[in-house]
Design a protein around this motif. Structure first.
Motif, short mmCIF file in Angstrom:
data_model
loop_
_atom_site.label_atom_id
_atom_site.label_comp_id
_atom_site.label_asym_id
_atom_site.label_seq_id
_atom_site.Cartn_x
_atom_site.Cartn_y
_atom_site.Cartn_z
N GLY A 361 4.93 66.19 140.77
CA GLY A 361 3.73 66.91 140.36
C GLY A 361 3.89 68.41 140.56
O GLY A 361 3.53 69.21 139.68
N LYS A 362 4.42 68.83 141.70
CA LYS A 362 4.66 70.25 141.95
C LYS A 362 5.67 70.80 140.96
O LYS A 362 5.49 71.90 140.40
N GLN A 363 6.74 70.05 140.73
CA GLN A 363 7.80 70.50 139.83
C GLN A 363 7.29 70.72 138.41
O GLN A 363 7.73 71.66 137.73
N GLU A 364 6.35 69.88 137.97
CA GLU A 364 5.86 69.98 136.60
C GLU A 364 4.69 70.94 136.46
O GLU A 364 4.12 71.06 135.36
N MET A 395 1.62 65.22 132.23
CA MET A 395 2.42 65.21 133.46
C MET A 395 2.69 63.79 133.93
O MET A 395 1.89 62.87 133.70
N THR A 396 3.79 63.63 134.63
CA THR A 396 4.17 62.31 135.15
C THR A 396 3.08 61.73 136.04
O THR A 396 2.76 60.55 135.94
N ILE A 397 2.50 62.57 136.91
CA ILE A 397 1.50 62.05 137.85
C ILE A 397 0.20 61.67 137.14
O ILE A 397 -0.64 60.99 137.72
N ALA A 398 0.04 62.08 135.87
CA ALA A 398 -1.12 61.68 135.09
C ALA A 398 -0.85 60.45 134.25
O ALA A 398 -1.78 59.84 133.70
#
Length: 502
Positions: A361-364, A395-398
């Motif tokens: 999440g931070k990376q994206e 985003m991946t976390i979404a």
């Protein structure tokens, strides 16, 4: 009323429990056929609880044969409804009688908080056995409309031998979700608990035998998914499998069925459930408490967890402030302490997987507002809940299921945009929305592609309401409600030609 036990007393009581370690086949406990075991860890400490029997193909064959024999002899499958009802009511009473023992066992095995374990084991689990027991003699067939020269009966019959494959996040509760309707229907069962949490299912088998479940009707086989679970899924004498777990493994069970006897497969799988806060929502303590519970209940290890929180842009700053304050107040720690609100992640590998999503999440480009780190000050597998702002739908976390206490906030400028974001997912298990406009609430609930939509409160419903998912979250099968029986029954038409009366 007795004074509540102290934390030290709870630890002492937990240490004195005899933990089951052997498989339960044909009415007796036994070792795996080859003597094999696997390690069982306490997530709250990281220490071993001991070895548990690792069942092989030979054990599955033996359990299925016992289940088939018991089904064919009719002692359970063709018993009077009142008999099965009485036995399941006695099982419900026994679970209540042993609720504290089972709760402590579940807490040790899963890392869940003792408060949640007591609520689930002491209340929900026995209620499931009682509810389906009471349903047995209230389920009726049909008489189809025909001419006077025929009588057409439509009857429901138990499907036969069923495999129940359970997840680790709600071990005994998921056993009750599936086992109670399967037994009520008259089926014989081969149940595989998750390898991470086998203990309470094994103890439940002992209580079921005490209640009067005949030998062979309930068999419990601990083991790994790739061995024991696959053997159940591929077995040619298993008539149906009900599975709760990941979408990836659910797809495997569909392949197992196709490669074997085309058995019926009921699936309740992963989710990426949205929570929508519209512009008229009242951000009071009740709403904030629901918001946090939606993402962090059971440490976020819940397939219906609402981690994808879509907030109207006009409310976002206040939302972040209040949710952040509530998250900071959550007590993370010893699962046996009644004050603890978030227990352990199930394994160190799973904790690291969740931490990997936080890093992603931070990376994206999402902004971490608070939390998200490992709790190295605690033994076992703990982490602090994370709050992200600036999450976008791509985003991946979404998009991917995190299965940990990670709450991501996505801004929306309108109700329609919130609906589009909520609906754009491979999953469709659950959704929650908050608004004071009941017309808007019902309209949106109808348009969200999810098996359960709750309004102004995070809830999965209760025992009376069916639970399952759309899209990659599930199949047409449902747990709970009268609909759960459909997984374990098949429909038969009996047509009788009737001659004219003399």
């Amino acid at each position: 009323m007795n004074a509540p036990l102290t934390v030290a007393q709870l630890h002492d009581a937990a240490a004195r429990i005899t933990l089951p370690r052997r498989a339960f086949i044909d009415g007796t406990f036994c070792d795996a056929s080859d003597g094999g075991t696997f390690a069982n860890l306490n997530p709250g400490t990281g220490e071993p609880l001991g070895g548990v029997a690792h069942c092989t193909q030979a054990d599955v064959d033996r359990a299925v044969a016992a289940a088939r024999r018991s089904f064919a002899d009719g002692g359970w499958s063709r018993a009077a409804p009142e008999h099965r009802k009485g036995v399941l009511l006695k099982l419900a009473a026994l679970v209540r009688e042993h609720a504290e023992e089972l709760s402590l066992m579940e807490c040790l095995d899963s890392g869940k908080t003792i408060t949640d374990c007591r609520n689930e084991v002491g209340h929900e689990v026995p209620n499931f056995f009682q509810w389906y027991a009471e349903l047995i003699d209230k389920s009726f067939g049909k008489v189809a409309p025909t001419g006077e020269n025929a009588l057409a009966l439509i009857v429901k019959e138990p499907i036969g031998v069923v495999g129940l494959v359970l997840p680790w996040n709600f071990p005994l509760l998921m056993a009750a979700w599936k086992l109670a309707p399967a037994l009520a229907a008259g089926c014989s069962v081969v149940l595989k608990p998750a390898e991470q949490t086998p203990l309470t299912a094994l103890r439940l088998a002992e209580l079921a035998a005490e209640a009067g479940i005949p030998a062979g009707v309930l068999n419990v086989l601990p083991g790994l998914g790739e061995t024991t679970g696959q053997a159940i899924g591929r077995h040619n004498d298993v008539d149906a499998v009900s599975f709760t777990g990941s979408t990836e493994v659910g797809a495997m069970f569909l392949r197992y069925a196709a490669d074997s006897n085309m058995k019926t497969i009921g699936l309740e799988m992963g989710g990426k459930s949205p929570l929508i806060v519209l512009d008229d929502a009242v951000l009071d303590d009740d709403l904030i408490g629901n918001i946090v519970m939606a993402a962090c209940w059971n440490g976020g290890q819940n397939c219906s967890a609402n981690m994808r929180q879509i907030v109207h842009r006009s409310r976002k700053d206040e939302f972040l402030e209040r949710v952040g304050a509530r998250l900071k107040s959550l007590v993370v720690g010893d699962p046996l302490d009644p004050a603890t609100e978030i227990g352990a992640m199930i394994t160190s590998e799973h904790r690291d997987r969740v931490l990997g999503y936080v890093a992603k999440g931070k990376q994206e480009g999402a902004r971490i507002v608070m939390g998200g780190g490992a709790r190295d000050d605690l033994p076992g597998f703990f982490l602090d809940p994370a709050l992200f702002d600036g999450v976008t739908p791509e985003m991946t976390i979404a998009r991917e299921e995190i299965f940990g206490p990670v709450l991501g906030v996505i801004s929306a400028d309108s109700t329609e945009e919130a609906l589009r974001i909520a609906s754009k997912s491979e999953f469709g298990l659950h959704a929650t929305l908050f608004t004071r406009d009941i017309n808007r609430a019902v309209s949106l609930a109808r348009r969200i592609p999810a098996g359960t939509v709750s309004i102004n409160r995070f809830t999965e419903g209760d025992i009376k309401t069916p639970f399952g998912g759309y899209k990659k979250s599930g199949s047409l099968a449902r747990d709970n409600g009268t609909e759960a029986l459909d997984q374990y029954l098949q429909t038969k038409t009996i047509w009788l030609d009737i001659g004219a009366a003399e």
